[in-house]
Design an enzyme around this catalytic site. Structure first.
Site, mmCIF file in Angstrom:
data_model
loop_
_atom_site.group_PDB
_atom_site.id
_atom_site.type_symbol
_atom_site.label_atom_id
_atom_site.label_comp_id
_atom_site.label_asym_id
_atom_site.label_seq_id
_atom_site.Cartn_x
_atom_site.Cartn_y
_atom_site.Cartn_z
ATOM 1 N N GLU A 119 4.498 -4.906 7.391
ATOM 2 C CA GLU A 119 3.725 -3.851 8.056
ATOM 3 C C GLU A 119 4.156 -3.616 9.495
ATOM 4 O OE1 GLU A 119 2.434 -6.306 6.187
ATOM 5 O OE2 GLU A 119 0.935 -5.468 4.830
ATOM 6 N N GLY B 286 0.822 -4.995 0.913
ATOM 7 C CA GLY B 286 -0.312 -5.086 -0.007
ATOM 8 C C GLY B 286 0.039 -5.777 -1.316
ATOM 9 N N ALA C 56 0.873 -1.173 0.000
ATOM 10 C CA ALA C 56 0.000 0.000 0.000
ATOM 11 C C ALA C 56 0.912 1.225 0.000
ATOM 12 C CB ALA C 56 -0.894 -0.022 1.233
ATOM 13 N N GLU D 53 -0.303 -9.359 -0.573
ATOM 14 C CA GLU D 53 -1.739 -9.610 -0.412
ATOM 15 C C GLU D 53 -2.454 -9.632 -1.753
ATOM 16 O OE1 GLU D 53 -2.026 -6.325 2.354
ATOM 17 O OE2 GLU D 53 -2.626 -7.706 3.932
HETATM 18 N N1 CAA Z 1 4.635 3.286 -0.465
HETATM 19 C C1 CAA Z 1 5.022 4.449 -0.993
HETATM 20 N N2 CAA Z 1 6.178 4.589 -1.664
HETATM 21 C C2 CAA Z 1 6.972 3.520 -1.779
HETATM 22 C C3 CAA Z 1 6.629 2.276 -1.252
HETATM 23 C C4 CAA Z 1 5.368 2.174 -0.562
HETATM 24 N N3 CAA Z 1 4.933 1.027 -0.059
HETATM 25 N N4 CAA Z 1 7.597 1.384 -1.530
HETATM 26 C C5 CAA Z 1 8.528 2.055 -2.224
HETATM 27 N N5 CAA Z 1 8.151 3.337 -2.385
HETATM 28 C C6 CAA Z 1 8.898 4.406 -3.060
HETATM 29 C C7 CAA Z 1 10.048 4.883 -2.217
HETATM 30 O O1 CAA Z 1 9.605 5.822 -1.264
HETATM 31 C C8 CAA Z 1 10.952 5.506 -3.258
HETATM 32 O O2 CAA Z 1 10.414 6.759 -3.605
HETATM 33 P P1 CAA Z 1 11.396 8.047 -3.751
HETATM 34 O O3 CAA Z 1 12.280 7.679 -4.891
HETATM 35 O O4 CAA Z 1 10.451 9.155 -4.038
HETATM 36 O O5 CAA Z 1 12.126 8.151 -2.461
HETATM 37 C C9 CAA Z 1 10.747 4.582 -4.462
HETATM 38 O O6 CAA Z 1 9.519 3.907 -4.229
HETATM 39 C C10 CAA Z 1 11.844 3.551 -4.601
HETATM 40 O O7 CAA Z 1 11.966 2.862 -3.368
HETATM 41 P P2 CAA Z 1 13.332 2.731 -2.553
HETATM 42 O O8 CAA Z 1 14.221 3.882 -2.831
HETATM 43 O O9 CAA Z 1 12.991 2.479 -1.114
HETATM 44 O O10 CAA Z 1 13.942 1.419 -3.240
HETATM 45 P P3 CAA Z 1 14.905 0.341 -2.585
HETATM 46 O O11 CAA Z 1 15.314 -0.563 -3.700
HETATM 47 O O12 CAA Z 1 15.952 0.996 -1.761
HETATM 48 O O13 CAA Z 1 13.976 -0.496 -1.548
HETATM 49 C C11 CAA Z 1 11.987 -1.661 -0.841
HETATM 50 C C12 CAA Z 1 12.889 -1.246 -2.020
HETATM 51 C C13 CAA Z 1 12.740 -2.611 0.084
HETATM 52 C C14 CAA Z 1 10.772 -2.372 -1.436
HETATM 53 C C15 CAA Z 1 11.552 -0.411 -0.065
HETATM 54 O O14 CAA Z 1 11.051 0.555 -0.975
HETATM 55 C C16 CAA Z 1 10.493 -0.652 0.966
HETATM 56 O O15 CAA Z 1 10.780 -1.143 2.043
HETATM 57 N N6 CAA Z 1 9.216 -0.292 0.673
HETATM 58 C C17 CAA Z 1 8.125 -0.406 1.588
HETATM 59 C C18 CAA Z 1 7.662 -1.835 1.738
HETATM 60 C C19 CAA Z 1 6.531 -1.920 2.737
HETATM 61 O O16 CAA Z 1 6.684 -1.647 3.902
HETATM 62 N N7 CAA Z 1 5.333 -2.336 2.269
HETATM 63 C C20 CAA Z 1 4.188 -2.491 3.096
HETATM 64 C C21 CAA Z 1 3.353 -1.273 3.004
HETATM 65 S S1 CAA Z 1 2.037 -1.269 4.178
HETATM 66 C C22 CAA Z 1 0.815 -2.166 3.507
HETATM 67 O O17 CAA Z 1 0.923 -2.689 2.440
HETATM 68 C C23 CAA Z 1 -0.460 -2.259 4.326
HETATM 69 C C24 CAA Z 1 -1.400 -3.323 3.869
HETATM 70 O O18 CAA Z 1 -1.474 -4.385 4.436
HETATM 71 C C25 CAA Z 1 -2.331 -3.077 2.789
#
Ligand code: CAA
Length: 261
Positions: free
Chosen positions: A133, A110, A67, A113
């Protein structure tokens, strides 16, 4: 095909529709406008008689990184509660046609999921799954705790949900969550998913949709209820032309011609 902002749609094989998540700057983070488009496309394909199976994929780097955390971070309880935040995600689970997830790269939160909402998951060796999460102070909200528990069991689900650690394509395959890891030398996971979808699209569609419905029943009701339901649906297929055609073709040693009726 209709043009969207965050997804691409195409028809890579007869009877097969492909939806590609296309928000590369955010690793396909599932913002509300993206999900609205996805739902619209899925509904349109489900209602389109020329489409008999769907494939959902992302990019090489990310199926979907979850998400959209930036969209969520300032939301208040009353807003997510009254706005039924994430409820619309389940539309995908209400369609009749089979949908195959072709997962490369990150399928986190998400994203994991979303893959679990599909009927079959194929993974590339690069696929990385997880429900991280817990690392941002919440829990899965798109069905992860429930569908993962069904797919891989309680102990593994607890570990994944409570530690927030990722798991590999191979682990997902060993645990029965994905049907197969497509080896790199076999080509892309999307091609493999399209090929599988084309096989499904070549069958009687009433039987395919009935098959999907009864398998899903195994996750929603007791064994006894499920068995009864399967038998009833099996009986009902004797009212179709495709049952007569399929069985006659076998007896006559020829290929069946389905009319999907
Ligand atoms: N939401 C918003 N933006 C996100 C994102 C997310 N879930 N995942 C990645 N992005 C964005 C980053 O902020 C970044 O944007 P900027 O360039 O503007 O800074 C861009 O995508 C590239 O990401 P990274 O620079 O972080 O890339 P990376 O290769 O260093 O890392 C990653 C990749 C490990 C996937 C890392 O991006 C990450 O940890 N993302 C979040 C993963 C996460 O926690 N997901 C769960 C979300 S909560 C959820 O999903 C609730 C639910 O149950 C529905």
């Amino acid at each position: 095909e209709k043009q969207y902002e965050f997804i691409l749609t195409s028809r890579p094989a007869d009877g097969v529709a492909l939806i590609t998540l296309n928000r590369p700057k955010a690793l396909n983070a599932l913002c509300t406008p993206l999900f609205n488009e996805l739902n619209e496309a899925v509904k349109a394909f489900d209602n389109d008689d020329s489409v008999r199976a769907l494939v959902l994929t992302g990019s090489e780097r990310a199926f979907a990184a979850g998400a959209d955390i930036k969209e969520m971070k300032d939301k208040e309880f009353s807003e997510v509660f009254k706005g039924k935040f994430l409820e619309s995600w389940s539309l995908l689970t209400t369609i009749r046609k089979p949908i195959i997830a072709a997962v490369s790269g990150y399928a986190l939160g998400g994203g994991c999921e979303l893959a679990l909402m599909c009927d079959i998951i194929l993974a590339s060796p690069t696929a990385t799954f997880g429900q991280p999460e817990i690392n941002i102070g919440v829990i899965p909200g798109g069905g992860g705790s429930q569908r993962l528990a069904h797919a891989i069991g309680k102990s593994r689900t607890m570990e994944i949900v409570l530690t927030g650690r990722n798991f590999s394509a191979q682990e997902a395959a060993d645990w029965g969550m994905v049907s197969r890891v497509v080896p790199a030398e076999e080509g892309s996971v999307v091609d493999a998913a399209v090929k599988m979808a084309a096989v499904i699209a070549s069958k009687s569609q009433i039987a395919v949709q009935a098959g999907k419905e009864v398998v899903n029943a195994a996750y929603e009701q007791s064994l006894q209820e499920g068995l009864r339901y399967e038998r009833r649906v099996f009986h009902s297929l004797f009212a179709t032309k495709d049952q007569k055609e399929g069985m006659s073709a076998f007896a006559e040693k020829r290929k069946p011609t389905w009319t999907h009726s």
